[in-house]
Design a protein around this motif. Sequence first.
Motif, short mmCIF file in Angstrom:
data_model
loop_
_atom_site.label_atom_id
_atom_site.label_comp_id
_atom_site.label_asym_id
_atom_site.label_seq_id
_atom_site.Cartn_x
_atom_site.Cartn_y
_atom_site.Cartn_z
N LEU A 2 -4.94 -5.60 -1.96
CA LEU A 2 -4.87 -5.36 -3.41
C LEU A 2 -6.05 -6.01 -4.13
CD1 LEU A 2 -1.02 -5.65 -4.10
CD2 LEU A 2 -2.40 -3.59 -3.81
N SER B 69 0.82 -1.20 0.00
CA SER B 69 0.00 0.00 0.00
C SER B 69 0.86 1.26 0.00
CB SER B 69 -1.03 -0.01 1.14
OG SER B 69 -0.37 0.03 2.35
N SER C 96 2.28 1.79 -3.47
CA SER C 96 1.28 1.56 -4.50
C SER C 96 1.33 2.55 -5.65
CB SER C 96 -0.08 1.66 -3.81
OG SER C 96 -1.03 1.11 -4.60
#
Length: 247
Positions: free
Chosen positions: A74, A11, A14
Amino acid sequence: MHWYEDEGFWSDFSETMFSERRREETAATVARSPLLGFPAGSRVLDLCCGPGLYLEPLVRRGYSVTGVDLSAELLKRARSVCDDTGVDVRLIQADMLTHVEPDAYDVVLNVFTSFGYFDDPQDNVQVLRNAHASLVPGGQLLIDVMGKEVLAGWIGRPQLVELDGAYVVQRDTVLDSWTRLRTDWTLVRDGVAREASLTSFLYSAAELRGLFEDAGFTGVECFGGFDAEPYDHHARRLIVRGTKPVR
Ligand SMILES: C[S@@+](CC[C@H](N)C(=O)[O-])C[C@H]1O[C@@H](n2cnc3c(N)ncnc32)[C@H](O)[C@@H]1O
């Protein structure tokens, strides 16, 4: 915990890996790539699908698509994008080291350097064997990584990626006589730095072709990009494709 099991890593970094720009470029690539042209209705597994950049364009190309990934976070993002765009995909949370659906797919894809993550080289070969078991006879496995020869052309210079209100510095270090690569990332946002380090195996075309053959694939070919360019001194990626033989 290994780096690839860390939800916080995927994250935090990302925006670097799964930007909107990359999503648009991926859609264009999938729409035109001769390597991604299969008969209508083909059952395609996107192994390590992440937030699903390939999923929607593969459905739009006429395939029945399943995404597998280890990261619940995800997969949630992949689900949300597919729901928003109204495309039907099957999503499964699973580890590529163990995930097998016997004879379930015509094509298995593993793209954007999602291979070579396991410390034991035999575990990486197991991923190929799992893909082989999940394919029907005549089915294809296609893996897209940064080939050792490609990397050798530019490694050594730190890379700077500018993001919205942040930036990432990437440094690559070759380990164990060009066997593995460590990538160190520093994300700086609001004056606060977040560090991450990932290590994966590096493969030359001949090495990855050999692993495909060890796992039972035949007709193994190497390409330098999704336009089916040759794997030569102009290559930007290493794409290896093999077929599960018809008995
Ligand atoms: C570099 S990303 C690529 C994602 C996607 N293929 C793309 O093109 O954007 C690697 C992906 O592999 C997934 N992954 C890492 N280890 C895994 C494992 N052992 N089994 C399944 N997925 C894994 C990560 O969660 C991440 O989504």
